[in-house]
Design a protein around this motif. Structure first.
Motif, PDB file in Angstrom:
ATOM      1  N   ALA A  36       0.840  -1.208   0.000  1.00  0.00           N
ATOM      2  CA  ALA A  36       0.000   0.000   0.000  1.00  0.00           C
ATOM      3  C   ALA A  36       0.870   1.252   0.000  1.00  0.00           C
ATOM      4  N   LEU A  37       1.941   1.237   0.761  1.00  0.00           N
ATOM      5  CA  LEU A  37       2.856   2.373   0.786  1.00  0.00           C
ATOM      6  C   LEU A  37       3.517   2.570  -0.573  1.00  0.00           C
ATOM      7  N   LEU A  65       1.711   6.730  -6.755  1.00  0.00           N
ATOM      8  CA  LEU A  65       0.655   7.679  -7.097  1.00  0.00           C
ATOM      9  C   LEU A  65       1.121   9.110  -6.858  1.00  0.00           C
ATOM     10  N   ALA A  66       1.798   9.338  -5.751  1.00  0.00           N
ATOM     11  CA  ALA A  66       2.310  10.687  -5.462  1.00  0.00           C
ATOM     12  C   ALA A  66       3.308  11.125  -6.528  1.00  0.00           C
ATOM     13  N   ARG A  85       2.233   1.737  -3.468  1.00  0.00           N
ATOM     14  CA  ARG A  85       1.207   2.288  -4.368  1.00  0.00           C
ATOM     15  C   ARG A  85       1.012   3.775  -4.109  1.00  0.00           C
ATOM     16  N   GLU A  86       0.950   4.157  -2.839  1.00  0.00           N
ATOM     17  CA  GLU A  86       0.776   5.572  -2.503  1.00  0.00           C
ATOM     18  C   GLU A  86       1.957   6.401  -2.986  1.00  0.00           C
ATOM     19  N   THR A  87       3.158   5.874  -2.818  1.00  0.00           N
ATOM     20  CA  THR A  87       4.357   6.579  -3.280  1.00  0.00           C
ATOM     21  C   THR A  87       4.329   6.739  -4.800  1.00  0.00           C
TER      22      THR A  87
END
Length: 182
Positions: free
Chosen positions: A60-61, A67-68, A63-65
């Protein structure tokens, strides 16, 4: 049975029957071993759950990274969208662990690569020009949500064109459309 540490006002009790721990030490050892095995099994299950939770958190981290980073590329690009497509493809491939890939658009008749990663320049140049879908890409056009070929050497794959890439290491192939609703 004797109760330990009786105070001055307490009465010590004694039992005429022997304590089970002293009467059958082998049974007590077996009971303790069973309890120990149960505790170890519970600990192993808890460790497995912890490992799975850590893996989910790390994914999840990531994916978030990613996306950012894509949003940052969008924010930086004024008119040229190429860096955005490159960022999307790069992040998707990093998350999936893929070596090569293409982000392509379909205009209703032809595909055209918007970005490529890991391909020889000859192939990348070929797919940057409009080309008709091969058999597997046509399956996407026809509505399939994903086309996955687990072993490309065992499947009969029609190449995109004369610049098709052959690799001994790359056996699995996957196509996934990103459809927009009309």
């Amino acid at each position: 049975m004797i109760r330990p540490k009786a105070g001055p006002d307490e009465v010590r009790e004694m039992s005429a029957t022997p304590d089970s721990t002293l009467a059958d030490p082998e049974q007590r050892i077996a009971d303790l071993q069973r309890q120990l095995a149960e505790c170890k099994a519970e600990r192993d299950k808890a460790q497995q759950n912890l490992n799975e939770t850590k893996t989910e958190r790390d994914e999840a981290l990531a994916r978030e990274t990613a996306l950012a980073e894509v949003l940052e590329a969008i924010n930086r690009s004024s008119e040229d969208v190429t860096p955005v497509f490159e960022a999307i493809l790069d992040k998707a491939h990093r998350l999936c662990g893929a070596e090569i890939g293409t982000l392509a658009a379909y205009d209703g008749e032809h595909f055209q690569a918007l970005s490529t990663v890991g391909y020889p320049e000859q192939f990348a140049a070929f797919v940057r020009r409009p080309f008709r879908p091969n058999v597997n890409m046509q399956r996407l056009v026809d509505g399939e949500h994903i086309v996955h070929i687990p072993d490309a050497r065992a499947a009969s794959l029609a190449p995109i064109g004369t610049g098709s890439v052959r690799s001994r290491r790359r056996r699995s192939r996957c196509w996934k459309p990103s459809r927009t609703k009309p």
